[in-house]
Design a protein around this motif. Sequence first.
Motif, PDB file in Angstrom:
ATOM      1  N   GLU A   1      61.640  87.787  44.677  1.00 28.63           N
ATOM      2  CA  GLU A   1      63.082  87.808  44.442  1.00 28.63           C
ATOM      3  C   GLU A   1      63.482  86.700  43.484  1.00 28.63           C
ATOM      4  OE1 GLU A   1      65.526  87.840  47.881  1.00 28.63           O
ATOM      5  OE2 GLU A   1      64.305  89.304  48.981  1.00 28.63           O
ATOM      6  N   VAL A   2      64.589  86.972  42.771  1.00 26.26           N
ATOM      7  CA  VAL A   2      65.185  85.983  41.873  1.00 26.26           C
ATOM      8  C   VAL A   2      66.263  85.244  42.637  1.00 26.26           C
ATOM      9  CG1 VAL A   2      66.431  85.612  39.721  1.00 26.26           C
ATOM     10  CG2 VAL A   2      64.669  87.395  39.862  1.00 26.26           C
ATOM     11  N   VAL A   3      66.191  83.924  42.622  1.00 30.35           N
ATOM     12  CA  VAL A   3      67.141  83.085  43.339  1.00 30.35           C
ATOM     13  C   VAL A   3      67.920  82.268  42.322  1.00 30.35           C
ATOM     14  CG1 VAL A   3      67.424  81.267  45.064  1.00 30.35           C
ATOM     15  CG2 VAL A   3      65.607  82.966  45.323  1.00 30.35           C
TER      16      VAL A   3
ATOM     17  N   ARG B   1      65.269  80.930  39.512  1.00 25.66           N
ATOM     18  CA  ARG B   1      63.829  80.907  39.753  1.00 25.66           C
ATOM     19  C   ARG B   1      63.400  82.200  40.428  1.00 25.66           C
ATOM     20  NH1 ARG B   1      62.954  78.734  45.202  1.00 25.66           N
ATOM     21  NH2 ARG B   1      64.997  78.263  46.121  1.00 25.66           N
ATOM     22  N   LEU B   2      62.146  82.520  40.221  1.00 27.03           N
ATOM     23  CA  LEU B   2      61.545  83.695  40.853  1.00 27.03           C
ATOM     24  C   LEU B   2      60.627  83.213  41.967  1.00 27.03           C
ATOM     25  CD1 LEU B   2      60.932  86.774  40.912  1.00 27.03           C
ATOM     26  CD2 LEU B   2      59.067  86.290  39.315  1.00 27.03           C
TER      27      LEU B   2
ATOM     28  N   PHE C   1      54.504  81.091  45.082  1.00 23.56           N
ATOM     29  CA  PHE C   1      54.730  80.589  43.724  1.00 23.56           C
ATOM     30  C   PHE C   1      56.215  80.639  43.434  1.00 23.56           C
ATOM     31  CE2 PHE C   1      50.217  81.202  43.109  1.00 23.56           C
ATOM     32  CZ  PHE C   1      49.883  80.274  42.139  1.00 23.56           C
ATOM     33  N   ASP C   2      56.722  79.573  42.847  1.00 28.64           N
ATOM     34  CA  ASP C   2      58.096  79.535  42.335  1.00 28.64           C
ATOM     35  C   ASP C   2      58.025  79.373  40.824  1.00 28.64           C
ATOM     36  OD1 ASP C   2      58.597  79.504  45.011  1.00 28.64           O
ATOM     37  OD2 ASP C   2      60.066  77.881  44.941  1.00 28.64           O
ATOM     38  N   TYR C   3      58.668  80.303  40.113  1.00 29.04           N
ATOM     39  CA  TYR C   3      58.670  80.281  38.652  1.00 29.04           C
ATOM     40  C   TYR C   3      60.074  79.964  38.152  1.00 29.04           C
ATOM     41  CZ  TYR C   3      54.168  82.643  39.065  1.00 29.04           C
ATOM     42  OH  TYR C   3      52.866  82.965  39.385  1.00 29.04           O
ATOM     43  N   SER C   4      60.171  78.989  37.266  1.00 25.94           N
ATOM     44  CA  SER C   4      61.461  78.659  36.669  1.00 25.94           C
ATOM     45  C   SER C   4      61.796  79.660  35.566  1.00 25.94           C
ATOM     46  CB  SER C   4      61.423  77.240  36.095  1.00 25.94           C
ATOM     47  OG  SER C   4      62.640  76.945  35.433  1.00 25.94           O
ATOM     48  N   LEU C   5      63.012  80.194  35.629  1.00 27.25           N
ATOM     49  CA  LEU C   5      63.458  81.186  34.647  1.00 27.25           C
ATOM     50  C   LEU C   5      64.467  80.620  33.660  1.00 27.25           C
ATOM     51  CD1 LEU C   5      63.971  84.217  37.075  1.00 27.25           C
ATOM     52  CD2 LEU C   5      61.974  83.688  35.687  1.00 27.25           C
TER      53      LEU C   5
END
Length: 297
Positions: free
Chosen positions: A120-122, A129-130, A164-168
């Motif tokens: 999910e996108v937060v 972040r994803l 995993f947390d990905y910065s968008l």
Amino acid sequence: MRLSIAAKFNFFLLFIFSMVLVFSAAYQAVRERDLILTMIKEQSSEQIEAYFDGLNMLMLTNKMAARETLRHKFLNHAHVEDARILRGAAVSKQFGAGLDNEGPRDEFDTLALAGKSSMEVVHDGQHSRLVVTRPLLAQRDFRGTDCTSCHQVAENTVLGAVRFDYSLDTLFTRVEQNILTSALSLTLIFGLGLLLTLWVIRTWIVSPLNRLTRAIEEATDRHDFGHRLDGDEGDEIGRVILAYNQMLDGVERQLGKRPCAASHATAVHDTQPPHPQSGSAEGTQSDTRHPDPGQPK
């Protein structure tokens, strides 16, 4: 409010361009965001699989104490904001609680340890972040490894999870820059097209109509019907100019017939013999009644 033809065309073109620009920019933003999310999701799947494989290798070689080194390697990847291994209750019961960062922190971690994956996108204010989580189940053949040989648990028991947390932010900023660049390019193209349209309208529409208007005004005010206009008969304005010239020809013919008809009537009147007067008729009759006295009776 009175508007010229050029102003009406410009307003109409500006309205169409604004609508096209807004819809194209919105569509491009949605499409690029979806493309970015798709790429990040594919990247996350690959990295999660790689993280699982790395943990298995550490487990098989009895080097689980070096799992933080593996974690920091993944943290150095582009756009990775956080990478953690979550320790399940079964593993904690067998090997202890583990490190501080291996416990659940939010609802995503709780769901992952319950056996439910997330992607999910937060949005946290201006930050996006994803969050991707995938639970790790005890299987007899997990990518060639028997998990139940090391973990004394039933098959399909949740051993833990990878998060995993990905910065968008950087990616979304790049999307906004691309949209802005596209909008400026479209605006420049529209500006050039608008100038070209103005030139075409003034050359092919406004100027011929102005010439026709001045000619009509001169013919009306000065009664000068001898001026003719040149126009292209292939378009509508040219046919209007042609009809105007034909109208002037008809007006001149009508005006030319009137003096000719008047002079013809005068000439006919002058050539007719004079009508006898009443006095002359009486004199003739008297001459008839009284013959010459010199003649014999």
